[in-house]
Write a protein that holds these residues in place. Sequence first.
Motif, PDB file in Angstrom:
ATOM      1  N   TYR A  59       0.852  -1.190   0.000  1.00  0.00           N
ATOM      2  CA  TYR A  59       0.000   0.000   0.000  1.00  0.00           C
ATOM      3  C   TYR A  59       0.888   1.240   0.000  1.00  0.00           C
ATOM      4  CZ  TYR A  59      -3.873  -3.108   1.149  1.00  0.00           C
ATOM      5  OH  TYR A  59      -4.816  -4.102   1.115  1.00  0.00           O
ATOM      6  N   THR A  60       0.502   2.226  -0.777  1.00  0.00           N
ATOM      7  CA  THR A  60       1.263   3.468  -0.910  1.00  0.00           C
ATOM      8  C   THR A  60       0.340   4.629  -0.573  1.00  0.00           C
ATOM      9  OG1 THR A  60       2.562   2.454  -2.678  1.00  0.00           O
ATOM     10  CG2 THR A  60       2.705   4.840  -2.440  1.00  0.00           C
ATOM     11  N   ALA A  61       0.513   5.215   0.617  1.00  0.00           N
ATOM     12  CA  ALA A  61      -0.425   6.214   1.131  1.00  0.00           C
ATOM     13  C   ALA A  61       0.223   7.595   1.215  1.00  0.00           C
ATOM     14  CB  ALA A  61      -0.924   5.802   2.512  1.00  0.00           C
ATOM     15  N   ASP A  62      -0.461   8.580   0.704  1.00  0.00           N
ATOM     16  CA  ASP A  62      -0.046   9.977   0.863  1.00  0.00           C
ATOM     17  C   ASP A  62      -0.454  10.433   2.268  1.00  0.00           C
ATOM     18  OD1 ASP A  62       0.395  12.691   0.848  1.00  0.00           O
ATOM     19  OD2 ASP A  62      -0.714  13.085  -1.001  1.00  0.00           O
ATOM     20  N   VAL A  63       0.523  10.661   3.125  1.00  0.00           N
ATOM     21  CA  VAL A  63       0.230  11.076   4.503  1.00  0.00           C
ATOM     22  C   VAL A  63       0.743  12.492   4.772  1.00  0.00           C
ATOM     23  CG1 VAL A  63       0.222   8.704   5.353  1.00  0.00           C
ATOM     24  CG2 VAL A  63       2.366  10.008   5.381  1.00  0.00           C
ATOM     25  N   SER A  64       1.056  13.224   3.711  1.00  0.00           N
ATOM     26  CA  SER A  64       1.681  14.538   3.867  1.00  0.00           C
ATOM     27  C   SER A  64       0.803  15.534   4.617  1.00  0.00           C
ATOM     28  CB  SER A  64       2.050  15.101   2.495  1.00  0.00           C
ATOM     29  OG  SER A  64       0.902  15.192   1.654  1.00  0.00           O
ATOM     30  N   SER A  65      -0.522  15.369   4.540  1.00  0.00           N
ATOM     31  CA  SER A  65      -1.419  16.313   5.209  1.00  0.00           C
ATOM     32  C   SER A  65      -2.135  15.693   6.406  1.00  0.00           C
ATOM     33  CB  SER A  65      -2.458  16.851   4.218  1.00  0.00           C
ATOM     34  OG  SER A  65      -3.246  15.800   3.692  1.00  0.00           O
ATOM     35  N   PHE A  66      -1.807  14.435   6.732  1.00  0.00           N
ATOM     36  CA  PHE A  66      -2.482  13.773   7.851  1.00  0.00           C
ATOM     37  C   PHE A  66      -1.951  14.307   9.175  1.00  0.00           C
ATOM     38  CE2 PHE A  66      -3.355  10.315  10.858  1.00  0.00           C
ATOM     39  CZ  PHE A  66      -4.694  10.077  10.577  1.00  0.00           C
ATOM     40  N   PRO A  71      -3.889   3.512  -2.747  1.00  0.00           N
ATOM     41  CA  PRO A  71      -3.385   2.728  -3.878  1.00  0.00           C
ATOM     42  C   PRO A  71      -2.599   1.510  -3.396  1.00  0.00           C
ATOM     43  CG  PRO A  71      -2.962   5.065  -4.214  1.00  0.00           C
ATOM     44  CD  PRO A  71      -3.446   4.917  -2.798  1.00  0.00           C
ATOM     45  N   SER A  72      -2.761   0.402  -4.105  1.00  0.00           N
ATOM     46  CA  SER A  72      -2.082  -0.835  -3.707  1.00  0.00           C
ATOM     47  C   SER A  72      -1.527  -1.559  -4.928  1.00  0.00           C
ATOM     48  CB  SER A  72      -3.049  -1.749  -2.950  1.00  0.00           C
ATOM     49  OG  SER A  72      -4.133  -2.136  -3.773  1.00  0.00           O
ATOM     50  N   GLN A  73      -0.604  -2.457  -4.661  1.00  0.00           N
ATOM     51  CA  GLN A  73       0.006  -3.270  -5.713  1.00  0.00           C
ATOM     52  C   GLN A  73       0.118  -4.706  -5.234  1.00  0.00           C
ATOM     53  OE1 GLN A  73       3.891  -1.965  -6.987  1.00  0.00           O
ATOM     54  NE2 GLN A  73       4.096  -3.557  -8.551  1.00  0.00           N
ATOM     55  N   ASP A  74      -0.275  -5.631  -6.075  1.00  0.00           N
ATOM     56  CA  ASP A  74      -0.181  -7.061  -5.775  1.00  0.00           C
ATOM     57  C   ASP A  74       1.275  -7.507  -5.945  1.00  0.00           C
ATOM     58  OD1 ASP A  74      -0.338  -9.811  -5.618  1.00  0.00           O
ATOM     59  OD2 ASP A  74      -1.675 -10.055  -7.334  1.00  0.00           O
ATOM     60  N   LEU A  75       1.886  -7.986  -4.863  1.00  0.00           N
ATOM     61  CA  LEU A  75       3.244  -8.506  -4.919  1.00  0.00           C
ATOM     62  C   LEU A  75       3.271 -10.037  -4.957  1.00  0.00           C
ATOM     63  CD1 LEU A  75       4.905  -6.275  -2.150  1.00  0.00           C
ATOM     64  CD2 LEU A  75       4.672  -5.772  -4.586  1.00  0.00           C
TER      65      LEU A  75
END
Length: 328
Positions: A121-128, A141-145
Motif C-alpha cells: 500500500y502506498t499512502a499519501d500522509v503529507s497532510s495527515f 493505492p495498492s500493488q499485488d506482490l
Amino acid sequence: MKKLVLLVNVIIASMFIQACTDHVEPVAEPETFTSQPFVSELKYPIGLTVDDHSNVWVTEAGTGNNGTDGTVSMITSAGVKTTFVTGLQSLMREGSIEGIGHLIYKDGTLYFLHGSNGMLYTADVSSFKSGDPAVKLADIPSQDLATFVKGENLTNPINSNTYDLTFGPDGHLYFVDSGSNAVIKRDKNNGKLSVFAKLPNVAPGVEAVPTGIVYDGSKLFISTLTGFPFAPGSASILQVDDKGAVDVYQSGFTTLTGITLSANNKPIVIQHGEFGAKGFAKGSGLVLDGEGNTLFGNITRPTDIMRAGDKMYYLLSYEDGTIVKLSY
C-alpha cells in the motif's frame, strides 16, 4: 607590506575556521542502552517508522480472529496515537497473530506491506494530522506482490510473505519476502517487480527466513530468523551488494526479527527470543550490535527497532504491545 601581511593572516584564519567547521565529532557506537516508556496497549505491533515531523508510524496485527482489525497508526512524539487506517486482515498462524507487515516513510508517502495478502500500500500522509479521522483502506493505492513472487517458483512448496522493505540501490524499493527467502526489487519508475537476490538455506532443509532489511549506501543488510527448530546460533546478518550477490556479514545469532543502522551505518539487530517447548521464552529478547554483543535485554518478542536520532532508538515488543525509547 602591512596590507599583504594582514591579507595572509586573514586567509590563514579563515582556513582555520573552515577546518574547525568541517570537523565533525564522530558519534560513538552504543555499548549499552537505557530505556524509557513511550506507548503501550498496542495490538500485537509488527513494524514502525519515523517521519520527518518526528511522528512514529506503527502497524498492528490486530486480534487474529480472522477479522479485519489490522491497523496503521500515527503516534506523535508526545505519545498521542491516531488511527490512520484499519480494515486490514488479521489472522492466527502457528500461534502468532499476523497479516500486516512493516512500513517505511519517505517524502510524505507511507509504504506498508500486508504479507499474508501479498499487497503493498502506498499512502499519501503529507497532510495527515493527529486527531484526523481514519482514511478508507479502499482509497489507498495498492500493488499485488504475491502473484509475482509465487510465479517465480522460488520455494517448494510455493510460498510468499512480503515482510519488510527499504529504499536501496538507485532509489528503488527492496522487499524481503520471508516466505520465498528472497529480496524483491520494485522499480522506482514503473513499479515493475524482479527477483534481486535469492537467499540460501542456512542448513539442509532449514530456510533463512529474512525478517529485516536496511541499506547503508553501498549494500543491503538483512536479518534472518531461520526456520524451525530456530536453533541457537543459526541466524545471521547477510549482506547483498548492488548486483544481488549474497554473503554472510556476521553469523552466530539466534532468531533475528529486525535490523537498523547506527549513526555510523553499523548494523544493530534484535533477537526475538529463545525457542523452547513452550514457544519463545518471556524476556529472552535482546538488542545486539553487529558483532553479537548485547546492548539491551529482557524484552519479550521484539519485532522492530529503528534509530530516530544519533543516540536514540525506538524498540517495539510484539507480545507486550509496547514501544520504548532506547538511548545511550
